[in-house]
Design a protein around this motif. Structure first.
Motif, PDB file in Angstrom:
ATOM      1  N   LEU A   1      -9.794   9.130 -17.900  1.00  0.00           N
ATOM      2  CA  LEU A   1      -9.577   7.992 -18.797  1.00  0.00           C
ATOM      3  C   LEU A   1      -8.268   8.138 -19.561  1.00  0.00           C
ATOM      4  N   ALA A   2      -7.964   9.336 -20.013  1.00  0.00           N
ATOM      5  CA  ALA A   2      -6.703   9.569 -20.728  1.00  0.00           C
ATOM      6  C   ALA A   2      -5.506   9.291 -19.811  1.00  0.00           C
ATOM      7  N   ALA A   3      -5.585   9.735 -18.558  1.00  0.00           N
ATOM      8  CA  ALA A   3      -4.503   9.486 -17.602  1.00  0.00           C
ATOM      9  C   ALA A   3      -4.398   7.997 -17.289  1.00  0.00           C
ATOM     10  N   TRP A   4      -5.539   7.343 -17.081  1.00  0.00           N
ATOM     11  CA  TRP A   4      -5.560   5.903 -16.806  1.00  0.00           C
ATOM     12  C   TRP A   4      -4.935   5.134 -17.970  1.00  0.00           C
ATOM     13  N   ARG A   5      -5.354   5.479 -19.174  1.00  0.00           N
ATOM     14  CA  ARG A   5      -4.863   4.774 -20.371  1.00  0.00           C
ATOM     15  C   ARG A   5      -3.345   4.923 -20.497  1.00  0.00           C
TER      16      ARG A   5
ATOM     17  N   LYS B   1      -1.102   5.438 -18.074  1.00  0.00           N
ATOM     18  CA  LYS B   1      -0.432   4.637 -17.042  1.00  0.00           C
ATOM     19  C   LYS B   1      -0.574   3.144 -17.334  1.00  0.00           C
ATOM     20  N   ALA B   2      -1.755   2.725 -17.750  1.00  0.00           N
ATOM     21  CA  ALA B   2      -1.974   1.305 -18.047  1.00  0.00           C
ATOM     22  C   ALA B   2      -1.085   0.842 -19.203  1.00  0.00           C
ATOM     23  N   GLN B   3      -0.960   1.661 -20.224  1.00  0.00           N
ATOM     24  CA  GLN B   3      -0.113   1.295 -21.363  1.00  0.00           C
ATOM     25  C   GLN B   3       1.364   1.307 -20.991  1.00  0.00           C
ATOM     26  N   ALA B   4       1.750   2.193 -20.096  1.00  0.00           N
ATOM     27  CA  ALA B   4       3.161   2.272 -19.684  1.00  0.00           C
ATOM     28  C   ALA B   4       3.584   1.077 -18.843  1.00  0.00           C
ATOM     29  N   THR B   5       2.614   0.398 -18.222  1.00  0.00           N
ATOM     30  CA  THR B   5       2.933  -0.737 -17.343  1.00  0.00           C
ATOM     31  C   THR B   5       2.419  -2.057 -17.913  1.00  0.00           C
ATOM     32  N   VAL B   6       2.166  -2.101 -19.200  1.00  0.00           N
ATOM     33  CA  VAL B   6       1.569  -3.287 -19.821  1.00  0.00           C
ATOM     34  C   VAL B   6       2.448  -4.539 -19.665  1.00  0.00           C
ATOM     35  N   ASP B   7       3.738  -4.385 -19.501  1.00  0.00           N
ATOM     36  CA  ASP B   7       4.637  -5.529 -19.348  1.00  0.00           C
ATOM     37  C   ASP B   7       4.581  -6.165 -17.971  1.00  0.00           C
ATOM     38  N   ASN B   8       3.973  -5.486 -17.004  1.00  0.00           N
ATOM     39  CA  ASN B   8       3.844  -6.024 -15.652  1.00  0.00           C
ATOM     40  C   ASN B   8       2.392  -6.465 -15.448  1.00  0.00           C
ATOM     41  N   ALA B   9       2.137  -7.762 -15.547  1.00  0.00           N
ATOM     42  CA  ALA B   9       0.768  -8.288 -15.491  1.00  0.00           C
ATOM     43  C   ALA B   9       0.077  -8.022 -14.161  1.00  0.00           C
ATOM     44  N   SER B  10       0.822  -7.840 -13.092  1.00  0.00           N
ATOM     45  CA  SER B  10       0.191  -7.632 -11.785  1.00  0.00           C
ATOM     46  C   SER B  10      -0.027  -6.152 -11.455  1.00  0.00           C
ATOM     47  N   MET B  11       0.366  -5.267 -12.345  1.00  0.00           N
ATOM     48  CA  MET B  11       0.162  -3.830 -12.138  1.00  0.00           C
ATOM     49  C   MET B  11      -1.193  -3.438 -12.708  1.00  0.00           C
ATOM     50  N   ARG B  12      -2.017  -2.777 -11.885  1.00  0.00           N
ATOM     51  CA  ARG B  12      -3.350  -2.356 -12.322  1.00  0.00           C
ATOM     52  C   ARG B  12      -3.610  -0.910 -11.926  1.00  0.00           C
ATOM     53  N   TYR B  13      -4.303  -0.211 -12.789  1.00  0.00           N
ATOM     54  CA  TYR B  13      -4.746   1.153 -12.513  1.00  0.00           C
ATOM     55  C   TYR B  13      -6.262   1.193 -12.536  1.00  0.00           C
ATOM     56  N   PHE B  14      -6.821   2.082 -11.721  1.00  0.00           N
ATOM     57  CA  PHE B  14      -8.264   2.177 -11.550  1.00  0.00           C
ATOM     58  C   PHE B  14      -8.713   3.622 -11.639  1.00  0.00           C
TER      59      PHE B  14
ATOM     60  N   LEU C   1       0.810  -1.218   0.000  1.00  0.00           N
ATOM     61  CA  LEU C   1       0.000   0.000   0.000  1.00  0.00           C
ATOM     62  C   LEU C   1       0.843   1.268   0.000  1.00  0.00           C
ATOM     63  N   SER C   2       2.030   1.205   0.564  1.00  0.00           N
ATOM     64  CA  SER C   2       2.883   2.396   0.584  1.00  0.00           C
ATOM     65  C   SER C   2       3.452   2.710  -0.802  1.00  0.00           C
ATOM     66  N   ALA C   3       3.345   1.776  -1.725  1.00  0.00           N
ATOM     67  CA  ALA C   3       3.873   1.986  -3.074  1.00  0.00           C
ATOM     68  C   ALA C   3       2.775   2.308  -4.092  1.00  0.00           C
ATOM     69  N   LEU C   4       1.549   2.589  -3.623  1.00  0.00           N
ATOM     70  CA  LEU C   4       0.481   2.943  -4.556  1.00  0.00           C
ATOM     71  C   LEU C   4       0.870   4.197  -5.341  1.00  0.00           C
ATOM     72  N   ASP C   5       0.513   4.194  -6.604  1.00  0.00           N
ATOM     73  CA  ASP C   5       0.779   5.325  -7.488  1.00  0.00           C
ATOM     74  C   ASP C   5      -0.519   6.120  -7.640  1.00  0.00           C
ATOM     75  N   VAL C   6      -0.600   7.258  -6.953  1.00  0.00           N
ATOM     76  CA  VAL C   6      -1.763   8.137  -7.084  1.00  0.00           C
ATOM     77  C   VAL C   6      -1.461   9.080  -8.249  1.00  0.00           C
ATOM     78  N   VAL C   7      -2.126   8.835  -9.365  1.00  0.00           N
ATOM     79  CA  VAL C   7      -1.875   9.614 -10.574  1.00  0.00           C
ATOM     80  C   VAL C   7      -2.446  11.016 -10.422  1.00  0.00           C
ATOM     81  N   GLY C   8      -3.660  11.106  -9.885  1.00  0.00           N
ATOM     82  CA  GLY C   8      -4.240  12.421  -9.665  1.00  0.00           C
ATOM     83  C   GLY C   8      -5.750  12.402  -9.613  1.00  0.00           C
ATOM     84  N   ILE C   9      -6.308  13.583  -9.368  1.00  0.00           N
ATOM     85  CA  ILE C   9      -7.750  13.786  -9.368  1.00  0.00           C
ATOM     86  C   ILE C   9      -8.068  14.651 -10.578  1.00  0.00           C
ATOM     87  N   PHE C  10      -9.066  14.237 -11.340  1.00  0.00           N
ATOM     88  CA  PHE C  10      -9.381  14.882 -12.610  1.00  0.00           C
ATOM     89  C   PHE C  10     -10.812  15.406 -12.606  1.00  0.00           C
ATOM     90  N   PRO C  11     -11.069  16.485 -13.342  1.00  0.00           N
ATOM     91  CA  PRO C  11     -12.376  17.145 -13.284  1.00  0.00           C
ATOM     92  C   PRO C  11     -13.476  16.444 -14.066  1.00  0.00           C
TER      93      PRO C  11
END
Length: 78
Positions: free
Chosen positions: A46-50, A52-65, A30-40
Motif C-alpha cells: 500500500l505504501a508503494a502503491w500510494r 506511485k499513485a501520488q507521483a502520477t496524479v496529474d495523468n488521469a489515465s495512469m493507474r496503479y494496482f 503492455l510493454s510500458a507497464l511499470d512493475v513496482v515490485g513484490i512486497f511481503p
C-alpha cells in the motif's frame, strides 16, 4: 516449511500503467507497464502503491494496482 512462530507470507504485487480508457482496465501499451515490485505484506504494498499513485496524479489515465499474489498462489487459505 513455515514454522508456527513465523507469520505466513502474504505476497502482493504493485504495478501500473496508462489505461486505454478511463472506464476500463485495458492498458494502452503492455510493454510500458511499470512493475513496482513484490512486497511481503499489504502495508508495504500500500505504501508503494500510494507513492506511485501520488507521483502520477496529474495523468488521469495512469493507474496503479495491488494484486494479492498470496490469494492466487494458495486460494484455499486466502
Amino acid at each position: 516449511m513455515v514454522s508456527e512462530a513465523e507469520p505466513r507470507q502474504r505476497l502482493h504485487l504493485v504495478f501500473g500503467g496508462e489505461l486505454s480508457t478511463l472506464e476500463g482496465v485495458d492498458f494502452r501499451d503492455l510493454s510500458a507497464l511499470d512493475v513496482v515490485g513484490i512486497f511481503p505484506d499489504y502495508a508495504s504494498a500500500l505504501a508503494a502503491w500510494r507513492g506511485k499513485a501520488q507521483a502520477t496524479v496529474d495523468n488521469a489515465s495512469m493507474r496503479y494496482f495491488i494484486v494479492h499474489l498470496h490469494r492466487l498462489l494458495d486460494p484455499e487459505s486466502a
